[in-house]
Motif scaffolding. Sequence first.
Motif, short mmCIF file in Angstrom:
data_model
loop_
_atom_site.label_atom_id
_atom_site.label_comp_id
_atom_site.label_asym_id
_atom_site.label_seq_id
_atom_site.Cartn_x
_atom_site.Cartn_y
_atom_site.Cartn_z
N ARG A 443 0.84 -1.21 0.00
CA ARG A 443 0.00 0.00 0.00
C ARG A 443 0.87 1.26 0.00
NH1 ARG A 443 -5.18 -1.38 0.55
NH2 ARG A 443 -5.73 -3.28 1.70
N THR A 487 -3.25 -6.86 -2.97
CA THR A 487 -3.29 -5.50 -2.41
C THR A 487 -3.01 -4.46 -3.49
OG1 THR A 487 -2.52 -6.37 -0.29
CG2 THR A 487 -2.32 -4.00 -0.65
N SER A 489 -3.45 -4.64 -6.69
CA SER A 489 -4.59 -4.54 -7.62
C SER A 489 -5.70 -3.69 -7.03
CB SER A 489 -5.11 -5.94 -7.94
OG SER A 489 -4.13 -6.70 -8.63
N GLU A 490 -5.95 -3.84 -5.73
CA GLU A 490 -6.98 -3.04 -5.06
C GLU A 490 -6.63 -1.56 -5.07
OE1 GLU A 490 -7.35 -4.65 -1.17
OE2 GLU A 490 -8.42 -6.46 -1.80
N VAL A 491 -5.38 -1.24 -4.75
CA VAL A 491 -4.96 0.16 -4.69
C VAL A 491 -5.04 0.82 -6.06
CG1 VAL A 491 -3.04 1.74 -4.20
CG2 VAL A 491 -3.48 -0.21 -2.68
N ALA A 493 -6.77 -0.20 -8.70
CA ALA A 493 -8.15 -0.15 -9.19
C ALA A 493 -8.88 1.04 -8.59
CB ALA A 493 -8.88 -1.45 -8.83
N LYS A 494 -8.65 1.30 -7.30
CA LYS A 494 -9.27 2.47 -6.66
C LYS A 494 -8.79 3.76 -7.31
CE LYS A 494 -9.64 4.89 -2.25
NZ LYS A 494 -9.15 4.97 -0.84
N ALA A 495 -7.53 3.78 -7.76
CA ALA A 495 -6.97 4.97 -8.39
C ALA A 495 -7.38 5.10 -9.85
CB ALA A 495 -5.45 4.93 -8.29
N GLY A 496 -8.08 4.08 -10.39
CA GLY A 496 -8.52 4.13 -11.77
C GLY A 496 -7.53 3.55 -12.75
N LYS A 498 -4.77 0.06 -13.89
CA LYS A 498 -4.74 -1.40 -13.95
C LYS A 498 -3.30 -1.87 -14.01
CE LYS A 498 -6.49 -5.29 -16.72
NZ LYS A 498 -7.25 -5.66 -17.93
N GLN A 569 -2.45 7.01 3.00
CA GLN A 569 -3.52 7.92 2.56
C GLN A 569 -3.20 8.39 1.14
OE1 GLN A 569 -3.62 11.88 4.30
NE2 GLN A 569 -5.86 11.90 4.29
N ASP A 570 -4.07 8.07 0.19
CA ASP A 570 -3.76 8.43 -1.20
C ASP A 570 -4.02 9.91 -1.45
OD1 ASP A 570 -6.41 8.98 -2.40
OD2 ASP A 570 -6.82 6.86 -2.03
#
Length: 698
Positions: A443, A487, A489-491, A493-496, A498, A569-570
């Motif tokens: 992360r 993890t 992939s989740e981060v 994907a949230k950021a838009g 791949k 924190q992004d």
Amino acid sequence: MNSLPLTRDLVLIGGGHTHALVLRKWGMNPLPGVRVTVINPGPTAPYSGMLPGFVAGHYTRDELDIDLVKLARFAGARIINGYATGIDKDAKTIQVAGRPPIAYDVAAVDVGITSAMPDLPGFTAHAIPAKPLGTFASRWDAFRTQAVAPQIAIIGGGVAGAELAMAMAYALRDKQPTVRLIEQSSVLLALGYKARKKMLAALDANNIEIVEYAEVTEIFADGIVLRNGRTIRSDFTTGAAGAKPHDWVAKIGLDLHEGFITVDANLQSSVPEIFAVGDCAHLSHDPRPKAGVYAVRQAPVLFDNLRAVLSGGALRPYRPQSDYLKLISLGEKSALAERFGTAYEGPLLWKLKDYIDRKFMDQFEELEPMAAPDLPHKMALGVKEALGDKPMCGGCGAKVGRAALQNVLESHFGDDAAEVQPGQVMSTDHLRALTNDPVLMTRIAAVHALGDIWAMGAKPQAATASLILPRMSAILQERTMAEIMTTASEVFAKAGAKIIGGHSSLGDELTIGFTITGLTKAPITLAGAKPGDQLILTKPIGSGTIMAAEMAGKANGADVMACLDLMVQDQAAASAILGKAHAMTDITGFGLAGHLRGMCDASDVGVELHLDAIPLMDGALELSAAGVRSSLFEDNLIGAGAIDGPVIDLLFDPQTAGGLLAAVAPKSVKTALKELQTAGYTASVIGEITATGRFKTC
């Protein structure tokens, strides 16, 4: 650095007294090849023996808590901040909310007990159970500082409830408290005749009102309701009765006794690779009451048996003592002692209890880090100087300094990401691990790498991963890769974005990096700052100092956890809010001063920096004042160049996954700052751009 490959996963669920002692012993005598993980909801574990003294005001919160972050570092373990919610004994995985399952070869459970009090109508909304201890201690700490003529109700007239009642009465003695101890039968029935008589006298001396044969049926904001219809006013209601196992324990599929995990003489459950200790376990071979003394004395046996199972050795049995010395606090610095039916009381017994408790806690303060290996008798000139006087930091603390990069890269040194074609930017970044937890490190590394894209005002598009795993067996490689890639992939994907590929290899230590592309109509560069622009910083600084202190066992665990939370924190929302900034960068390895110098040089402007306005991470200033420095500090000091006016060392502190620094037109500052703070950022205006060309502080 691991001298031998990792081949087995040991997971300790819970930071109870037994596990704390096991971690301490493990740090002094680790088993090579074992990766140790401890899972606990929070950075500390309160010591139950000192809770009444804390409530009474005899101990501070720091004295009450075992710092599990320091302890995990000493043991070489990764610590996971979260609640375990289940164990899949067939898949041999542990569930923790918000992360992939954690695999184990051997696991031990030391999660204590919880309270049945929340089952009472209104309890969850208007009261606080005495367990878990950490939550109770925080709520009591806040209450006692603001209470005025307080009314207090303790539900549960056992020894624990009586201790709390007297401690509360003593702590609030100058505020005219009314403290009531409420029991549905008769109080203190677990004590012998002599001890009970003395405890009743002590309760009376502390002006505790005893309400016996009273069943509580409801809790409301200002008090409680009894079965007989009586209403008792209470400003602080707590429950010291109705202890029960955690609900998830019943779903594991282990043999249980009244909900508690049944263990044999070796502390093994019905599934041999799962051990259980402390209050959450039931000793089938020799049942004992729930008491901390048994948990403490289980530690050497659990330590030996975990090592035996992991290395193919023989196990040894735990033989609990038939009785033990009970030392019970009486509010003031006085205690009652009971054993074998005899009972005594007085200040000398408090001194004995205090000595025993402090001696127990001192074990977790005196944690000397492992000494570095001796240097060879003969070596090349400059080796000692290149090594420095402390271990190399992780994260951005392990990067090459700004001055060296600027000299070598020359014209290629500048913006956070490069524009590879109109509308597309690209950046790459990787980090040497600063935590043993692959999920948390992923992360941090992902947010850190994305920072370069967000700093250009771009939206992430695609990423490739570059991983170096420490040497480990094939099964541990698979487990670790699964944690990392799930993890990541989740981060992304949230950021838009791949993940479209990557590369992995084995090495001496964990390193995680990403190469990322992003899309933008007009990249925000370092070169657009204008005189009069206000400087907005979206995150506090100080992470390099805090993590350097954590490596040396000097940082407060709560400060470390808060620092890590800021790292993950992004900055996606911040980048969008600051999309019309004249210039922007993210604060990473070069520190605030170095990155601000880069903006000033590229924009051919100066700056006036307001030191008092710069947000700092909790604990960072104190550690800096004590001389704690990241290993990159000296390079950053040189790289920042000349600064006029006073400085603080944290200006040169390397930041990992740090905040955005934006030069914003004065008319836009108020709106941007409000939007950033609403979005959850600790954003501040820390200075302004000037036309003088000078780097000035005030």
